[in-house]
Motif scaffolding. Structure first.
Motif, PDB file in Angstrom:
ATOM      1  N   SER A 202      45.339  34.339  38.242  1.00  0.00           N
ATOM      2  CA  SER A 202      45.926  35.341  37.339  1.00  0.00           C
ATOM      3  C   SER A 202      46.373  36.572  38.104  1.00  0.00           C
ATOM      4  O   SER A 202      45.724  36.991  39.051  1.00  0.00           O
ATOM      5  N   CYS A 203      47.481  37.167  37.665  1.00  0.00           N
ATOM      6  CA  CYS A 203      47.991  38.384  38.296  1.00  0.00           C
ATOM      7  C   CYS A 203      47.441  39.632  37.619  1.00  0.00           C
ATOM      8  O   CYS A 203      47.092  40.591  38.277  1.00  0.00           O
ATOM      9  N   GLU A 204      47.378  39.632  36.285  1.00  0.00           N
ATOM     10  CA  GLU A 204      46.886  40.788  35.547  1.00  0.00           C
ATOM     11  C   GLU A 204      45.376  40.846  35.649  1.00  0.00           C
ATOM     12  O   GLU A 204      44.700  39.820  35.619  1.00  0.00           O
ATOM     13  N   ALA A 205      44.840  42.046  35.744  1.00  0.00           N
ATOM     14  CA  ALA A 205      43.388  42.202  35.870  1.00  0.00           C
ATOM     15  C   ALA A 205      42.890  43.250  34.875  1.00  0.00           C
ATOM     16  O   ALA A 205      42.235  44.215  35.241  1.00  0.00           O
ATOM     17  N   ASN A 206      43.224  43.069  33.610  1.00  0.00           N
ATOM     18  CA  ASN A 206      42.830  44.021  32.580  1.00  0.00           C
ATOM     19  C   ASN A 206      42.039  43.359  31.470  1.00  0.00           C
ATOM     20  O   ASN A 206      42.217  43.653  30.303  1.00  0.00           O
TER      21      ASN A 206
ATOM     22  N   ILE B 172      35.033  39.935  27.066  1.00  0.00           N
ATOM     23  CA  ILE B 172      35.499  38.604  27.469  1.00  0.00           C
ATOM     24  C   ILE B 172      34.853  38.204  28.792  1.00  0.00           C
ATOM     25  O   ILE B 172      34.412  37.070  28.963  1.00  0.00           O
ATOM     26  N   LEU B 173      34.769  39.128  29.736  1.00  0.00           N
ATOM     27  CA  LEU B 173      34.128  38.829  31.023  1.00  0.00           C
ATOM     28  C   LEU B 173      32.678  38.390  30.821  1.00  0.00           C
ATOM     29  O   LEU B 173      32.191  37.507  31.523  1.00  0.00           O
ATOM     30  N   ASP B 174      32.005  38.991  29.847  1.00  0.00           N
ATOM     31  CA  ASP B 174      30.611  38.635  29.572  1.00  0.00           C
ATOM     32  C   ASP B 174      30.469  37.213  29.048  1.00  0.00           C
ATOM     33  O   ASP B 174      29.405  36.606  29.173  1.00  0.00           O
ATOM     34  N   LEU B 175      31.529  36.658  28.460  1.00  0.00           N
ATOM     35  CA  LEU B 175      31.477  35.306  27.907  1.00  0.00           C
ATOM     36  C   LEU B 175      31.721  34.213  28.947  1.00  0.00           C
ATOM     37  O   LEU B 175      31.435  33.046  28.696  1.00  0.00           O
TER      38      LEU B 175
ATOM     39  N   GLU C 290      32.492  29.140  41.131  1.00  0.00           N
ATOM     40  CA  GLU C 290      32.598  29.347  42.575  1.00  0.00           C
ATOM     41  C   GLU C 290      34.055  29.311  43.014  1.00  0.00           C
ATOM     42  O   GLU C 290      34.347  29.359  44.204  1.00  0.00           O
ATOM     43  N   ASN C 291      34.971  29.218  42.040  1.00  0.00           N
ATOM     44  CA  ASN C 291      36.391  29.177  42.341  1.00  0.00           C
ATOM     45  C   ASN C 291      36.843  30.517  42.922  1.00  0.00           C
ATOM     46  O   ASN C 291      36.599  31.574  42.339  1.00  0.00           O
ATOM     47  N   GLU C 292      37.501  30.469  44.071  1.00  0.00           N
ATOM     48  CA  GLU C 292      37.924  31.676  44.788  1.00  0.00           C
ATOM     49  C   GLU C 292      38.854  32.556  43.954  1.00  0.00           C
ATOM     50  O   GLU C 292      38.693  33.770  43.897  1.00  0.00           O
ATOM     51  N   HIS C 293      39.856  31.948  43.299  1.00  0.00           N
ATOM     52  CA  HIS C 293      40.805  32.713  42.477  1.00  0.00           C
ATOM     53  C   HIS C 293      40.095  33.373  41.297  1.00  0.00           C
ATOM     54  O   HIS C 293      40.353  34.532  40.976  1.00  0.00           O
ATOM     55  N   ALA C 294      39.201  32.623  40.656  1.00  0.00           N
ATOM     56  CA  ALA C 294      38.481  33.156  39.497  1.00  0.00           C
ATOM     57  C   ALA C 294      37.579  34.315  39.905  1.00  0.00           C
ATOM     58  O   ALA C 294      37.524  35.345  39.222  1.00  0.00           O
ATOM     59  N   LEU C 295      36.875  34.194  41.015  1.00  0.00           N
ATOM     60  CA  LEU C 295      35.994  35.259  41.479  1.00  0.00           C
ATOM     61  C   LEU C 295      36.785  36.511  41.846  1.00  0.00           C
ATOM     62  O   LEU C 295      36.374  37.633  41.538  1.00  0.00           O
ATOM     63  N   ASP C 296      37.939  36.326  42.492  1.00  0.00           N
ATOM     64  CA  ASP C 296      38.784  37.462  42.847  1.00  0.00           C
ATOM     65  C   ASP C 296      39.297  38.159  41.591  1.00  0.00           C
ATOM     66  O   ASP C 296      39.294  39.378  41.493  1.00  0.00           O
TER      67      ASP C 296
ATOM     68  N   CYS D 226      39.094  42.689  37.735  1.00  0.00           N
ATOM     69  CA  CYS D 226      38.897  43.133  36.350  1.00  0.00           C
ATOM     70  C   CYS D 226      37.778  44.172  36.273  1.00  0.00           C
ATOM     71  O   CYS D 226      37.918  45.198  35.602  1.00  0.00           O
ATOM     72  N   VAL D 227      36.673  43.912  36.974  1.00  0.00           N
ATOM     73  CA  VAL D 227      35.541  44.848  36.970  1.00  0.00           C
ATOM     74  C   VAL D 227      35.960  46.172  37.606  1.00  0.00           C
ATOM     75  O   VAL D 227      35.635  47.257  37.095  1.00  0.00           O
ATOM     76  N   GLU D 228      36.695  46.133  38.710  1.00  0.00           N
ATOM     77  CA  GLU D 228      37.164  47.361  39.364  1.00  0.00           C
ATOM     78  C   GLU D 228      38.073  48.154  38.437  1.00  0.00           C
ATOM     79  O   GLU D 228      37.993  49.379  38.366  1.00  0.00           O
ATOM     80  N   SER D 229      38.941  47.457  37.711  1.00  0.00           N
ATOM     81  CA  SER D 229      39.834  48.111  36.756  1.00  0.00           C
ATOM     82  C   SER D 229      39.038  48.781  35.638  1.00  0.00           C
ATOM     83  O   SER D 229      39.325  49.924  35.253  1.00  0.00           O
ATOM     84  N   LEU D 230      38.036  48.097  35.123  1.00  0.00           N
ATOM     85  CA  LEU D 230      37.189  48.671  34.071  1.00  0.00           C
ATOM     86  C   LEU D 230      36.444  49.904  34.579  1.00  0.00           C
ATOM     87  O   LEU D 230      36.322  50.905  33.869  1.00  0.00           O
ATOM     88  N   GLU D 231      35.958  49.855  35.812  1.00  0.00           N
ATOM     89  CA  GLU D 231      35.245  50.994  36.394  1.00  0.00           C
ATOM     90  C   GLU D 231      36.173  52.196  36.564  1.00  0.00           C
ATOM     91  O   GLU D 231      35.780  53.333  36.298  1.00  0.00           O
ATOM     92  N   ARG D 232      37.405  51.952  37.020  1.00  0.00           N
ATOM     93  CA  ARG D 232      38.365  53.058  37.178  1.00  0.00           C
ATOM     94  C   ARG D 232      38.658  53.716  35.837  1.00  0.00           C
ATOM     95  O   ARG D 232      38.693  54.938  35.727  1.00  0.00           O
ATOM     96  N   ARG D 233      38.869  52.903  34.805  1.00  0.00           N
ATOM     97  CA  ARG D 233      39.230  53.448  33.503  1.00  0.00           C
ATOM     98  C   ARG D 233      38.065  54.145  32.805  1.00  0.00           C
ATOM     99  O   ARG D 233      38.289  54.944  31.904  1.00  0.00           O
TER     100      ARG D 233
END
Length: 121
Positions: A15-19, A24-27, A32-38, A43-50
């Motif tokens: 995914s390109c968008e990280a918002n 949803i993240l909690d669900l 162990e998928n590299e793309h999913a973990l990234d 997404c977590v970094e975006s939530l922390e910034r906001r």
């Protein structure tokens, strides 16, 4: 799944968008998928910034200078809270500016010495 494209998209597709909202993240189940973990990390970094807190009178410094329509280029501003809206004042000229999606941008609070009012009894 989209009504116009019945293909199922998953987080493992890079995914390109990280918002993504925290609810949803909690669900999501462990992966162990590299793309999913990234994607989850972004997404977590975006939530922390906001979710950062900024107070009236705080001085902030943007990671990169911003050029405004009037030609002013600035990187450091003083925060003025007007209700829920944040207005940025320049330290030098007292010009006031608004930056869209400020909480999503990279910035940090500049430590300043605050003088408190002294009351004598």
């Amino acid at each position: 799944m989209s009504s116009t494209n019945p293909t199922r998209l998953t987080e493992t597709m890079g995914s390109c968008e990280a918002n993504c909202p925290q609810a949803i993240l909690d669900l999501l189940t462990p992966t162990e998928n590299e793309h999913a973990l990234d994607w989850r990390r972004r997404c977590v970094e975006s939530l922390e910034r906001r979710s950062r807190k900024v107070a009236d009178g705080d001085r902030i410094r943007l990671e990169e200078p911003v050029t405004f329509a009037d030609g002013y280029v600035g990187q450091e501003f003083i925060v003025e809270k007007r209700g829920r809206r944040l207005v940025l004042r320049t330290p030098e000229s007292h010009g006031r500016y608004w930056i869209s999606r400020l909480m999503e941008r990279q910035w940090q609070i500049v430590p300043t010495t605050k003088v408190h009012k002294t009351i004598f009894a």
